[in-house]
Design a protein around this motif. Sequence first.
Motif, short mmCIF file in Angstrom:
data_model
loop_
_atom_site.label_atom_id
_atom_site.label_comp_id
_atom_site.label_asym_id
_atom_site.label_seq_id
_atom_site.Cartn_x
_atom_site.Cartn_y
_atom_site.Cartn_z
N GLY A 172 90.36 -0.46 -72.13
CA GLY A 172 91.67 -1.00 -72.15
C GLY A 172 92.97 -0.88 -73.36
N GLN A 173 93.22 0.09 -74.22
CA GLN A 173 93.52 -0.01 -74.84
C GLN A 173 93.87 1.54 -75.14
OE1 GLN A 173 91.05 -1.14 -78.14
NE2 GLN A 173 90.27 0.60 -78.28
N LEU A 174 95.33 2.06 -76.17
CA LEU A 174 95.06 3.55 -76.46
C LEU A 174 95.65 3.87 -77.69
CD1 LEU A 174 98.95 3.56 -74.22
CD2 LEU A 174 96.06 4.33 -73.81
N PRO A 175 95.10 4.57 -78.12
CA PRO A 175 95.27 6.01 -77.82
C PRO A 175 94.41 6.62 -77.10
CG PRO A 175 95.48 6.77 -79.54
CD PRO A 175 95.22 4.96 -79.52
N VAL A 176 94.50 7.28 -76.21
CA VAL A 176 93.15 7.73 -75.31
C VAL A 176 93.50 9.70 -75.06
CG1 VAL A 176 92.40 8.73 -72.82
CG2 VAL A 176 93.01 6.15 -73.62
N LEU A 177 92.37 10.34 -75.14
CA LEU A 177 92.14 11.33 -75.28
C LEU A 177 91.74 12.10 -73.63
CD1 LEU A 177 93.26 14.34 -76.31
CD2 LEU A 177 90.84 14.57 -77.78
N VAL A 178 92.56 13.19 -73.34
CA VAL A 178 91.82 13.35 -72.08
C VAL A 178 92.21 14.44 -72.12
CG1 VAL A 178 92.10 14.15 -69.36
CG2 VAL A 178 93.24 11.69 -70.56
N VAL A 179 90.67 15.18 -72.10
CA VAL A 179 90.11 16.79 -72.39
C VAL A 179 89.55 17.49 -71.21
CG1 VAL A 179 88.62 18.48 -73.81
CG2 VAL A 179 89.41 16.06 -74.60
N LYS A 180 89.83 18.45 -70.19
CA LYS A 180 89.54 18.99 -69.22
C LYS A 180 89.09 20.46 -69.43
CE LYS A 180 92.96 16.25 -66.47
NZ LYS A 180 94.06 16.10 -65.93
N GLY A 181 88.60 21.26 -68.71
CA GLY A 181 88.27 22.76 -68.95
C GLY A 181 87.03 22.76 -69.53
N THR A 182 86.47 21.36 -70.04
CA THR A 182 85.18 21.71 -70.57
C THR A 182 83.58 22.41 -69.87
OG1 THR A 182 84.56 19.60 -70.13
CG2 THR A 182 85.88 20.44 -72.44
N ALA A 183 82.58 22.95 -70.40
CA ALA A 183 81.40 23.28 -69.51
C ALA A 183 81.14 22.09 -68.75
CB ALA A 183 81.06 23.87 -70.51
N THR A 184 80.83 20.56 -69.29
CA THR A 184 80.94 19.69 -68.52
C THR A 184 81.74 18.62 -68.18
OG1 THR A 184 79.43 18.83 -70.49
CG2 THR A 184 78.64 19.92 -68.67
N PRO A 185 82.06 18.01 -67.29
CA PRO A 185 82.40 16.92 -67.41
C PRO A 185 82.93 16.19 -68.43
CG PRO A 185 81.91 17.00 -65.06
CD PRO A 185 80.89 18.08 -66.48
N PHE A 186 83.99 15.30 -68.93
CA PHE A 186 84.03 14.84 -70.57
C PHE A 186 85.02 14.12 -69.53
CE2 PHE A 186 84.81 13.89 -74.74
CZ PHE A 186 83.85 14.83 -75.20
N PRO A 187 84.09 13.23 -70.29
CA PRO A 187 85.05 11.53 -69.92
C PRO A 187 86.59 11.27 -70.69
CG PRO A 187 83.12 10.98 -70.70
CD PRO A 187 83.15 12.32 -70.47
N PRO A 188 87.74 10.55 -70.50
CA PRO A 188 88.59 10.18 -71.49
C PRO A 188 88.19 9.50 -72.31
CG PRO A 188 89.06 9.63 -69.13
CD PRO A 188 87.59 9.12 -69.03
N ILE A 189 88.67 10.10 -73.90
CA ILE A 189 88.32 9.70 -74.95
C ILE A 189 88.66 8.11 -75.67
CG2 ILE A 189 87.39 10.13 -77.39
CD1 ILE A 189 87.27 13.29 -76.55
N PRO A 190 88.43 6.85 -76.07
CA PRO A 190 89.37 5.93 -76.19
C PRO A 190 89.23 6.28 -77.86
CG PRO A 190 87.34 4.86 -75.53
CD PRO A 190 86.91 6.34 -75.36
N GLN A 191 89.49 5.02 -78.87
CA GLN A 191 89.15 4.49 -80.30
C GLN A 191 89.76 5.67 -81.06
OE1 GLN A 191 88.82 2.19 -81.27
NE2 GLN A 191 86.79 1.29 -80.28
N SER A 192 91.40 5.84 -81.69
CA SER A 192 92.25 6.24 -81.94
C SER A 192 91.50 7.58 -83.40
CB SER A 192 92.84 5.97 -82.84
OG SER A 192 93.19 5.58 -84.41
N HIS A 193 90.26 6.92 -83.97
CA HIS A 193 89.11 7.95 -84.78
C HIS A 193 88.36 8.87 -84.62
CE1 HIS A 193 91.35 5.42 -88.07
NE2 HIS A 193 90.63 4.43 -88.50
N ALA A 194 87.71 8.57 -83.33
CA ALA A 194 87.05 8.86 -82.28
C ALA A 194 87.95 10.16 -82.20
CB ALA A 194 86.10 7.80 -81.49
N ILE A 195 89.02 10.04 -81.24
CA ILE A 195 89.92 11.20 -81.34
C ILE A 195 89.66 12.21 -82.44
CG2 ILE A 195 92.18 11.74 -80.30
CD1 ILE A 195 92.02 9.44 -78.54
N GLU A 196 90.06 11.78 -83.06
CA GLU A 196 91.12 12.35 -84.80
C GLU A 196 89.64 12.98 -84.86
OE1 GLU A 196 93.62 8.89 -86.25
OE2 GLU A 196 91.76 9.56 -87.23
#
Length: 213
Positions: free
Chosen positions: A52-76
Motif C-alpha cells: 500500500g505504498q510506493l515505490p514499487v518495481l515491476v520486473v518482467k521477463g525473468t525465468a520465473t514469475p516475479f512479484p512486484p517489489i516494494p520498499q525502496s531499499h530492497a528495490i535499490e
Amino acid sequence: MPTYELVYFNARGRGEIARLLLAQAGVDYEDTRLTQDEFKAIKGDVTKAPLGQLPVLVVKGTATPFPPIPQSHAIERYLARAFDMYGKNIEEATRIDVVCECVGDIFTHIMKMFFEKDDAKKAELGKSFVEKDSKTILTAMCDALKKNSGGKGFFVGDKMTIADITVFNMAETIFGSMPPLAAMYPALKEFSDRMKAEPKIAAWLKKRPETAM
C-alpha cells in the motif's frame, strides 16, 4: 532479458536512487509517475502496491514469475545486484551497506526538517544539522573516500557501486539546500561534482523532470 517499470510519484524522494542505478546501468525502463489520485486508486490492490505504498518495481521477463517489489531499499539493492554494482565480495558488500546506512541516518534528519511546519523550528533543525547532527557521518564519509582512493575515485573498490549512487543522491540534496556544507566537506563536494559529470548520470540529470525534491 528482464524489463523494468518503476512506479512512484513525480518526485525524486524514495525513487531517485533506483532511477540513478537504472541510468548508470544504461537500462531502458518505464518511469511511471503517479498522481496522488492515481495512487489512491491502486493503493488497496496488493498485485500493484503490495504494501500500500510506493515505490514499487515491476520486473518482467525473468525465468520465473516475479512479484512486484516494494520498499525502496530492497528495490535499490535488487537493481545493484542485477547490474553488478554491489561489490566484488562480501567484504565490499558490507562496506557498501555501511555507507548506505549512514546516508539513511542523514536522511532521517533531513525528513524532520522537510516536514516541520514551524519556520523557526525548521531553521533551528537546519542549524543543528549543519553544526552538529551531520558532522560525524559526513566527516567519516570524507575519510572513507580518501582512504579508498585518495579522494579521487569511489567509496568502495575501483568502480561505481550503489554506495556512490546513494551518497551522490544525498549530496545533491544537502548541498542544494544547505550550501555551507559544500565548503565544510570539500572531498564530498568534489566527489559529487565527479559523479554529476559521469556521462550516463549527466544524461539522466539533464532529462529528468524538474521536481522540488
